[in-house]
Scaffold this active site. Structure first.
Site, mmCIF file in Angstrom:
data_model
loop_
_atom_site.group_PDB
_atom_site.id
_atom_site.type_symbol
_atom_site.label_atom_id
_atom_site.label_comp_id
_atom_site.label_asym_id
_atom_site.label_seq_id
_atom_site.Cartn_x
_atom_site.Cartn_y
_atom_site.Cartn_z
ATOM 1 N N ARG A 116 0.863 -1.165 0.000
ATOM 2 C CA ARG A 116 0.000 0.000 0.000
ATOM 3 C C ARG A 116 0.904 1.220 0.000
ATOM 4 N NH1 ARG A 116 -4.714 1.611 2.083
ATOM 5 N NH2 ARG A 116 -3.935 3.490 1.059
ATOM 6 N N ASP A 149 -2.976 -1.527 8.803
ATOM 7 C CA ASP A 149 -2.007 -0.486 8.443
ATOM 8 C C ASP A 149 -0.625 -0.714 9.033
ATOM 9 O OD1 ASP A 149 -3.673 0.998 6.850
ATOM 10 O OD2 ASP A 149 -4.352 2.304 8.461
ATOM 11 N N ARG A 150 -0.571 -1.113 10.314
ATOM 12 C CA ARG A 150 0.708 -1.127 11.025
ATOM 13 C C ARG A 150 1.013 -2.532 11.538
ATOM 14 N NH1 ARG A 150 -2.283 2.926 12.468
ATOM 15 N NH2 ARG A 150 -2.820 2.108 14.527
ATOM 16 N N GLU A 275 -2.437 15.863 7.892
ATOM 17 C CA GLU A 275 -1.858 14.526 7.752
ATOM 18 C C GLU A 275 -1.411 14.329 6.307
ATOM 19 O OE1 GLU A 275 -4.022 11.137 8.988
ATOM 20 O OE2 GLU A 275 -4.135 11.741 11.088
ATOM 21 N N ARG A 291 -4.016 16.421 4.031
ATOM 22 C CA ARG A 291 -5.290 15.755 4.333
ATOM 23 C C ARG A 291 -5.788 16.222 5.697
ATOM 24 N NH1 ARG A 291 -5.810 9.113 4.968
ATOM 25 N NH2 ARG A 291 -7.798 9.040 6.101
ATOM 26 N N ASP A 292 -7.041 16.666 5.750
ATOM 27 C CA ASP A 292 -7.706 16.963 7.019
ATOM 28 C C ASP A 292 -8.591 15.768 7.351
ATOM 29 O OD1 ASP A 292 -9.574 17.739 8.997
ATOM 30 O OD2 ASP A 292 -9.394 19.846 8.445
ATOM 31 N N GLY A 296 -12.584 18.891 7.772
ATOM 32 C CA GLY A 296 -12.603 19.626 6.511
ATOM 33 C C GLY A 296 -12.674 18.751 5.279
ATOM 34 N N ASP A 322 -11.401 16.611 -1.015
ATOM 35 C CA ASP A 322 -11.230 15.439 -0.162
ATOM 36 C C ASP A 322 -12.390 14.475 -0.394
ATOM 37 O OD1 ASP A 322 -10.076 13.764 1.676
ATOM 38 O OD2 ASP A 322 -10.174 15.153 3.365
ATOM 39 N N ARG A 368 -13.658 5.832 -2.495
ATOM 40 C CA ARG A 368 -12.397 5.985 -3.217
ATOM 41 C C ARG A 368 -12.485 5.293 -4.571
ATOM 42 N NH1 ARG A 368 -8.191 4.850 1.853
ATOM 43 N NH2 ARG A 368 -8.790 6.712 3.061
ATOM 44 N N TYR A 402 -5.181 6.622 -2.570
ATOM 45 C CA TYR A 402 -4.325 7.762 -2.294
ATOM 46 C C TYR A 402 -3.803 8.361 -3.604
ATOM 47 C CZ TYR A 402 -3.821 6.867 2.771
ATOM 48 O OH TYR A 402 -4.034 6.723 4.114
#
EC number: 3.2.1.18
Length: 470
Positions: A116, A149-150, A275, A291-292, A296, A322, A368, A402
């Site tokens: 990713r 993700d992690r 971010e 990125r908010d 926002g 966004d 997305r 992304y």
């Protein structure tokens, strides 16, 4: 003929053949040594030829001796100067395809990493695609659960742009579940964030060697850009976040030289959220569109000067970029405050072109999927809704993800301006599709002096894979 005569005859014939063979070899060597070098188009037999490939594969010294090549692999020498990167961005009328890796299609039968967050960054001699692996391959049992993700298995690796993220050509860069990378003209600098959520550490590598660290200062998932950092005259800049993803967090800009941190500044942004900034050099400063993830649906804008002074606000344009977001017609825009009330978000980018702005966004307002890039007149400085150009890169029937920015340095293009480029990630698998894994491929586009027709350069892999049917 008696037996003795037969033996003598056979021996004589054999001896004659041996002599003939020796004579033929002498003639062959004579022609090779004396005749062929006489041709002006051929180098001498013992000439040493240096072949330098415009890629990070190898430099060869080839010593030619008769019909034999002796190849010696040499270490690529360092460049002796830093890139300038103080030029302005080139004006782009459209964006043309630069590369597409097709990693997931190839990975159905090839040894391709589950990844990713791919991104692109360039040196004076090449561009490379960086990506965060999951320590597993597509269509393999270890790909199960890679929507996470992690993990301790995630690493930052890279390939030459256009190559799939395969095990044979990938180069290890850092242990990381969040990362950035850039080239200062001499060496690559990479930053990999890894470790537990409360005590994560960012390790700075320069030329492949760890040179500095940044420890989590807020104890809440230290993270960085997931796209190229920015080097100007030998000093490299990047942005990091530490703190909640859905309320006020803490933000810092860092500066390093040859892998050693030489400055940092706290970014004060009360009520705003930053971010995953997408940054690029422009007229001697670093311009970032971020990125908010709090409220926002417009994107934060951060402009960093070489002394680490900064200006922070939001992209002024009267169109949101966004996802998720509301209707364009209901959005008014603001240069200073978050607009809309849509939590979550997705990494994105924008490019300043004078007072205008190119801004990328998904075509779907809620998911997305699809991707388009719009040019908004005066959108960098005013709440303008005047859309003067639009280009579709992925149609709304296909998944995106992304997106981020980078530039082609003048050393690559031989132009007097920096070519703006962007990449779009195309996420496949979980959570939208019935697979045990999550991975992505990417399409890369660069600015040109011509308008480019709409098309869909989507991922194209046919799912599910064999591993998903077991």
């Amino acid at each position: 003929m008696n037996p003795n005569q037969k033996i003598i005859t056979i021996g004589s014939v054999s001896l004659g053949l041996v002599v003939l063979n020796i004579l033929l070899h002498i003639v062959s060597i004579t022609i090779t040594v004396l005749v062929l070098p006489g041709n002006g188009n051929n180098p001498s037999c013992n000439e040493t030829v240096i072949r330098e490939y415009n890629e990070t594969v190898r430099i060869e010294r080839v010593t030619q001796w008769h019909n034999t090549n002796v190849i010696e692999y040499l270490e690529r020498p360092e460049s002796d100067h830093f890139m300038n990167n103080t030029e302005s961005l080139c004006d782009a009328k459209g964006f043309a395809p630069f590369s597409k890796d097709n990693g997931i299609r190839i990975g159905s039968r090839g040894h391709v990493f589950v990844i990713r967050e791919p991104f692109v960054s360039c040196s004076p001699t090449e561009c490379r695609t960086f990506f965060l692996t999951q320590g597993s391959l597509l269509n393999d049992k270890h790909s199960n659960g890679t929507v996470k993700d992690r993990s301790p298995y995630r690493t930052l690796m890279s390939v030459q742009i256009g190559q799939s993220p395969n095990v044979y050509q990938a180069r290890f860069e850092a242990v990381a579940w969040s990362a950035t990378a850039c080239h200062d003209g001499k060496k690559w600098m990479t930053i990999g964030v890894t470790g537990p959520d409360a005590k994560a550490v960012a390790v700075v590598h320069y030329g492949g060697i760890p040179t500095d660290v940044i420890n989590s200062w807020a104890g809440d998932i230290l993270r960085t850009q997931e796209s190229s950092c920015t080097c100007i005259q030998g000093e490299c800049y990047w942005v990091m976040t530490d703190g909640p993803a859905n309320r006020q967090a803490q933000y810092r800009a860092f500066k390093a030289k040859q892998g050693k941190i030489i400055g940092q500044t706290e970014i004060s942004f009360n009520g705003g959220h930053i971010e995953e900034c997408s940054c690029y050099p422009n007229e001697g400063k670093v311009e970032c569109v971020c990125r908010d993830n709090w409220t926002g649906t417009n994107r934060p804008v951060l402009v960093i000067s070489p002394d680490l002074s900064y200006r922070v606000g939001y992209l002024c344009a009267g169109l949101p970029s966004d996802t998720p977001r509301g209707e364009d017609s209901q959005f008014t825009g603001s240069c200073t405050s978050p607009m809309g009330n849509q939590g979550y978000g997705v990494k994105g980018f924008g490019f300043r072109q004078g007072n205008d702005v190119w801004m990328g966004r998904t075509i779907s307002r809620t998911s997305r999927s699809g991707f388009e890039i719009l040019k908004v007149r005066n959108g960098w400085v005013q709440n303008s809704k005047e859309q003067i150009k639009r280009q579709v890169v992925v149609d709304n029937l296909n998944w995106s993800g992304y997106s981020g920015s980078f530039t082609l340095p003048v050393e690559l293009t031989k132009r007097n301006c920096l070519v703006p480029c962007f990449w779009v990630e195309m996420i496949r698998g979980k959570p939208e599709e019935k697979t045990i894994w999550t991975s992505s491929s990417s399409i890369v586009m660069c600015g040109v002096d011509h308008e480019i027709a709409d098309w869909s350069w989507h991922d194209g892999a046919i799912l599910p894979f064999d591993i998903d049917k077991m």
